[in-house]
Design a protein around this motif. Structure first.
Motif, short mmCIF file in Angstrom:
data_model
loop_
_atom_site.label_atom_id
_atom_site.label_comp_id
_atom_site.label_asym_id
_atom_site.label_seq_id
_atom_site.Cartn_x
_atom_site.Cartn_y
_atom_site.Cartn_z
N LYS A 106 0.84 -1.21 0.00
CA LYS A 106 0.00 0.00 0.00
C LYS A 106 0.88 1.26 0.00
O LYS A 106 0.61 2.21 -0.73
CB LYS A 106 -0.89 0.01 1.25
N PHE A 107 1.93 1.21 0.81
CA PHE A 107 2.83 2.36 0.93
C PHE A 107 3.51 2.65 -0.41
O PHE A 107 3.69 3.80 -0.80
CB PHE A 107 3.87 2.06 2.02
N GLU A 108 3.86 1.57 -1.14
CA GLU A 108 4.54 1.73 -2.44
C GLU A 108 3.58 2.22 -3.52
O GLU A 108 4.00 2.59 -4.61
CB GLU A 108 5.15 0.38 -2.88
N ASN A 109 2.28 2.14 -3.26
CA ASN A 109 1.27 2.55 -4.25
C ASN A 109 0.31 3.58 -3.65
O ASN A 109 -0.88 3.28 -3.47
CB ASN A 109 0.49 1.32 -4.75
N PRO A 110 0.82 4.78 -3.37
CA PRO A 110 -0.07 5.79 -2.76
C PRO A 110 -1.13 6.23 -3.77
O PRO A 110 -1.00 5.96 -4.97
CB PRO A 110 0.89 6.93 -2.41
N HIS A 111 -2.16 6.88 -3.30
CA HIS A 111 -3.26 7.40 -4.14
C HIS A 111 -4.05 6.29 -4.84
O HIS A 111 -4.68 6.53 -5.85
CB HIS A 111 -2.75 8.41 -5.18
N HIS A 112 -3.93 5.07 -4.35
CA HIS A 112 -4.72 3.96 -4.92
C HIS A 112 -5.83 3.60 -3.95
O HIS A 112 -5.62 3.59 -2.74
CB HIS A 112 -3.85 2.71 -5.13
N ILE A 113 -6.99 3.25 -4.50
CA ILE A 113 -8.04 2.68 -3.66
C ILE A 113 -7.66 1.21 -3.43
O ILE A 113 -7.11 0.57 -4.33
CB ILE A 113 -9.42 2.82 -4.36
N VAL A 114 -7.95 0.69 -2.24
CA VAL A 114 -7.56 -0.70 -1.94
C VAL A 114 -8.78 -1.61 -2.00
O VAL A 114 -9.67 -1.54 -1.16
CB VAL A 114 -6.90 -0.78 -0.53
N LEU A 115 -8.78 -2.44 -3.05
CA LEU A 115 -9.86 -3.41 -3.22
C LEU A 115 -9.33 -4.78 -2.82
O LEU A 115 -8.30 -5.21 -3.34
CB LEU A 115 -10.23 -3.47 -4.72
N SER A 116 -9.99 -5.45 -1.91
CA SER A 116 -9.53 -6.79 -1.55
C SER A 116 -10.62 -7.81 -1.78
O SER A 116 -11.80 -7.57 -1.47
CB SER A 116 -9.07 -6.86 -0.09
N TYR A 117 -10.19 -8.94 -2.33
CA TYR A 117 -11.07 -10.09 -2.52
C TYR A 117 -11.39 -10.62 -1.12
O TYR A 117 -10.52 -10.62 -0.23
CB TYR A 117 -10.30 -11.12 -3.34
N ILE A 118 -12.61 -11.07 -0.93
CA ILE A 118 -13.05 -11.53 0.40
C ILE A 118 -12.16 -12.66 0.95
O ILE A 118 -12.10 -12.87 2.16
CB ILE A 118 -14.55 -11.92 0.35
N ASN A 119 -11.46 -13.37 0.05
CA ASN A 119 -10.56 -14.46 0.47
C ASN A 119 -9.27 -13.87 1.05
O ASN A 119 -8.20 -13.94 0.45
CB ASN A 119 -10.20 -15.36 -0.73
N CYS A 120 -9.38 -13.25 2.22
CA CYS A 120 -8.20 -12.70 2.89
C CYS A 120 -8.52 -12.62 4.39
O CYS A 120 -9.68 -12.77 4.79
CB CYS A 120 -7.86 -11.31 2.33
N SER A 121 -7.50 -12.36 5.19
CA SER A 121 -7.70 -12.33 6.64
C SER A 121 -8.46 -11.07 7.08
O SER A 121 -8.55 -10.09 6.32
CB SER A 121 -6.34 -12.36 7.34
N GLU A 123 -7.34 -8.99 9.13
CA GLU A 123 -6.33 -7.91 9.19
C GLU A 123 -6.22 -7.22 7.83
O GLU A 123 -6.10 -6.00 7.75
CB GLU A 123 -4.96 -8.47 9.59
N ILE A 124 -6.24 -8.01 6.75
CA ILE A 124 -6.15 -7.42 5.40
C ILE A 124 -7.44 -6.64 5.11
O ILE A 124 -7.40 -5.54 4.55
CB ILE A 124 -5.91 -8.52 4.32
N LYS A 125 -8.58 -7.18 5.54
CA LYS A 125 -9.85 -6.45 5.32
C LYS A 125 -9.77 -5.08 6.00
O LYS A 125 -10.20 -4.07 5.45
CB LYS A 125 -11.03 -7.26 5.85
N ALA A 126 -9.21 -5.08 7.21
CA ALA A 126 -9.12 -3.82 7.96
C ALA A 126 -8.23 -2.80 7.25
O ALA A 126 -8.36 -1.60 7.47
CB ALA A 126 -8.57 -4.10 9.37
N GLU A 127 -7.34 -3.26 6.38
CA GLU A 127 -6.44 -2.37 5.63
C GLU A 127 -7.03 -2.00 4.27
O GLU A 127 -6.35 -1.39 3.44
CB GLU A 127 -5.09 -3.08 5.40
N SER A 128 -8.28 -2.42 3.99
CA SER A 128 -8.86 -2.25 2.65
C SER A 128 -9.96 -1.19 2.65
O SER A 128 -10.56 -0.90 3.69
CB SER A 128 -9.46 -3.58 2.17
#
Ligand code: 13P
Ligand code: SF4
Length: 314
Positions: A106-121, A123-128
């Motif tokens: 995420k840090f390496e890709n600023p100004h991006h919206i974070v879309l996560s597939y439901i198949n993740c922890s 913790e990853i959802k909380a970062e999305s």
């Protein structure tokens, strides 16, 4: 383990008794063993299961699927007890995406919206920013402004497919599903040549070299709808083979063939995580109300936001 000292004809009868006693609902994904699918109160894809978990008035949710799915149930219904037959039921996509590495991405890709597939922890959802499933991902992506930069995790095959059908250039995390990677293009083409009137249907977690041969691509519930609406009598199915149980139930006169792996007709496309859940473990978890999914409140609140956003948009 506690004992009920009660005589039951079979394990199914015991599970139904325990389910009533616990005021529980049994939810199952289509990739579960046939006997689990048959005893479930509700069976669905990731999106439908999330909605059901959010809306049930049962006291206990027994989640027959993998852990990230049961976590979604807990995040959406935090006051309910959520139990799972085998807590080790993970997912290769979830495992590919650790939160510290993801924060770096995420840090390496600023100004991006974070879309996560439901198949993740969780913790990853909380970062999305938004969670998607294979049923609603294209619709959600199309609802975002055309020039919006997006990062997509963790499935690079689903992400690649979504890029192709939406014309976006989402930055992809390098994760894969070990199940959908087992299909062989060469064997699939050989099978299609032999079964000329068949249609190939595939889940979008398959790599591009499999998807390019598919007559239809969709989530598990979309595949089920397709086999009923289409006139063909024979389908080659490129997803986890336990779904064929529902296909046969819904369309008994049609034929369903598992897409082949490298050595022809192997059962290498069974999901080893889903297979950890068994009828015996389902009975035991209802008896002991354990293993239970527990997530701290702060994480629940953070992970709930992108999930609720998904539910609003789908
Ligand atoms: P669906 O949302 O299509 O049911 O997919 C879940 C899954 O894990 C596929 O491997
Ligand atoms: Fe994860 Fe693949 Fe199993 Fe689905 S089939 S739960 S994506 S490992």
């Amino acid at each position: 383990m506690k004992s009920l000292h009660q005589n039951f004809k079979n394990i199914e009868e015991e599970i139904i008794f325990l389910k009533k006693k616990r005021k529980a609902i049994i939810l199952s994904h289509f990739y579960q063993d046939e006997d689990i699918q048959d005893i479930a109160d509700f069976i669905g894809d990731s999106l439908d299961l999330s909605k059901k978990a959010q809306n049930t008035n049962a006291d206990v949710i027994v989640f027959c699927g993998v852990r990230f799915m049961a976590e979604v149930a807990k995040i959406l219904s935090p006051n309910k007890k959520v139990i799972i037959p085998d807590i080790r039921a993970g997912c290769s996509l979830e495992e590919s995406c650790k939160v510290e590495d993801f924060k770096k991405f995420k840090f390496e890709n600023p100004h991006h919206i974070v879309l996560s597939y439901i198949n993740c922890s969780a913790e990853i959802k909380a970062e999305s920013d938004i969670i998607v499933t294979s049923s609603n991902a294209a619709k959600i992506i199309n609802s975002l402004p055309k020039d919006q930069k997006i990062i997509f995790a963790p499935d690079k095959h689903l992400g690649g497919y979504l890029n192709r059908i939406t014309g976006r250039k989402m930055k992809l995390w390098n994760g894969t599903c070990i199940v959908h990677e087992t299909f062989s293009e060469r064997e699939l083409v050989k099978k299609k040549v032999r079964l000329a009137n068949s249609k190939i249907i595939a889940h979008p977690e398959c790599p591009e070299n499999i998807l390019k041969h598919a007559d239809f691509i969709g989530s598990t519930s979309a595949l089920l709808k397709f086999i009923s609406s289409d006139n063909s009598k024979q389908f080659i199915v490129a997803t986890e083979p336990h779904i064929i149980h529902q296909m046969k139930k819904n369309e008994p006169s049609k034929e369903f063939i598992i897409a082949p792996g490298n050595d022809g007709d192997c059962s290498c496309s069974n999901c080893p995580y889903m297979e950890l859940n068994t009828l015996e473990k389902l009975r035991n978890c209802l008896l002991n109300l354990s293993p239970e999914i527990s997530i701290n409140n702060e994480l629940i609140l953070k992970a709930k936001k992108p999930l609720n956003f998904m539910l609003k948009l789908s």
